[in-house]
Design a protein around this motif. Sequence first.
Motif, short mmCIF file in Angstrom:
data_model
loop_
_atom_site.label_atom_id
_atom_site.label_comp_id
_atom_site.label_asym_id
_atom_site.label_seq_id
_atom_site.Cartn_x
_atom_site.Cartn_y
_atom_site.Cartn_z
N VAL A 148 0.84 -1.20 0.00
CA VAL A 148 0.00 0.00 0.00
C VAL A 148 0.87 1.25 0.00
O VAL A 148 0.62 2.20 -0.75
N PHE A 149 1.90 1.27 0.84
CA PHE A 149 2.79 2.42 0.90
C PHE A 149 3.54 2.61 -0.42
O PHE A 149 3.70 3.73 -0.92
N ASN A 150 4.00 1.51 -0.99
CA ASN A 150 4.71 1.57 -2.27
C ASN A 150 3.80 2.09 -3.38
O ASN A 150 4.20 2.92 -4.21
N MET A 151 2.56 1.63 -3.38
CA MET A 151 1.58 2.08 -4.36
C MET A 151 1.31 3.58 -4.20
O MET A 151 1.21 4.32 -5.19
N SER A 152 1.20 4.03 -2.97
CA SER A 152 0.91 5.44 -2.70
C SER A 152 2.05 6.34 -3.17
O SER A 152 1.83 7.41 -3.75
N ILE A 153 3.28 5.90 -2.93
CA ILE A 153 4.45 6.67 -3.37
C ILE A 153 4.50 6.74 -4.89
O ILE A 153 4.76 7.80 -5.47
N ASN A 154 4.24 5.61 -5.55
CA ASN A 154 4.26 5.60 -7.02
C ASN A 154 3.16 6.47 -7.61
O ASN A 154 3.35 7.10 -8.65
N ASN A 155 2.02 6.51 -6.94
CA ASN A 155 0.90 7.32 -7.44
C ASN A 155 1.21 8.82 -7.42
O ASN A 155 0.69 9.58 -8.23
N THR A 156 2.02 9.23 -6.46
CA THR A 156 2.34 10.67 -6.32
C THR A 156 3.75 11.02 -6.77
O THR A 156 4.16 12.17 -6.66
N LEU A 157 4.49 10.03 -7.29
CA LEU A 157 5.90 10.26 -7.61
C LEU A 157 6.09 11.30 -8.70
O LEU A 157 6.95 12.18 -8.59
N SER A 158 5.31 11.22 -9.77
CA SER A 158 5.47 12.16 -10.88
C SER A 158 5.19 13.59 -10.41
O SER A 158 5.91 14.52 -10.78
N ARG A 159 4.16 13.76 -9.59
CA ARG A 159 3.84 15.09 -9.07
C ARG A 159 4.97 15.61 -8.20
O ARG A 159 5.38 16.78 -8.30
N THR A 160 5.51 14.75 -7.33
CA THR A 160 6.58 15.17 -6.43
C THR A 160 7.83 15.58 -7.20
O THR A 160 8.44 16.62 -6.93
N VAL A 161 8.22 14.77 -8.18
CA VAL A 161 9.43 15.05 -8.95
C VAL A 161 9.28 16.31 -9.79
O VAL A 161 10.18 17.16 -9.83
N MET A 162 8.14 16.47 -10.45
CA MET A 162 7.93 17.65 -11.30
C MET A 162 7.89 18.93 -10.47
O MET A 162 8.43 19.96 -10.88
N THR A 163 7.27 18.87 -9.31
CA THR A 163 7.24 20.05 -8.44
C THR A 163 8.65 20.42 -8.00
O THR A 163 9.02 21.61 -7.98
N SER A 164 9.45 19.44 -7.63
CA SER A 164 10.81 19.70 -7.18
C SER A 164 11.67 20.26 -8.31
O SER A 164 12.45 21.21 -8.10
N ILE A 165 11.53 19.71 -9.51
CA ILE A 165 12.32 20.20 -10.64
C ILE A 165 11.96 21.66 -10.96
O ILE A 165 12.83 22.50 -11.20
#
Length: 223
Positions: A148-165
């Motif tokens: 569940v935690f892994n799925m949650s991280i993957n679901n938000t990963l693109s948003r997190t990376v793009m915001t940081s960049i």
Amino acid sequence: LQEFGNQNTILIRLQNKSNQESIETVNGVKNLIQDKVVEFRRSEFVGPTISSELLFRGFQAVSFALIAILIYIWLRFEWQFGFGAVVALTHDVLFTLGVLSILNVEFSLATIAAVLTIAGYSINDTVVIFDRVRENLRKYKNIDLIEVFNMSINNTLSRTVMTSITTLLALISLYLFGGEVIKPFALTMIIGVLVGTYSSIFIAVPTLLVFKFRPQDEDENEN
């Protein structure tokens, strides 16, 4: 001696053993280099009292910010999420201060402001991931917590990376073209954004594994 903005502007730092502002010392330096200097812009004195007060106030501000964030996360989610968020934020602050110390960056009010901004940025990323974790915990009740935690991280990963960049692009521009005054703030923010993105994914969420959200997880561990 340190270049300040360009090679024609020099910052001179002296250690005053008497811990008192000495006009004679400043005038002595001016007389020594007067024939090589076009303009003396200003002179400043920072004593041990000011330094200790700055350290205390900075520590106080960061501590209050962490406590306020803990209370906010506790009220919005559960106390387990608040614990994970504070662990990640403490990591961000200590790691950033450690890097600044290694790089010998001046610790000033701008640096304190940057550290507090980092705490706000990092908790924003963490809250987004925690929202998805809470949603998936309710949606997938029969799936193992790690999945569940892994799925949650993957679901938000693109948003997190793009915001940081996107944030890093603005901060790098400030660091390169903003001048010497803004450089410590921009550098602190660059370090903090990188560390904050890392901690939201690899520290805040995995910390939740310490706690048991479901009875079946406890049974599985006992077996």
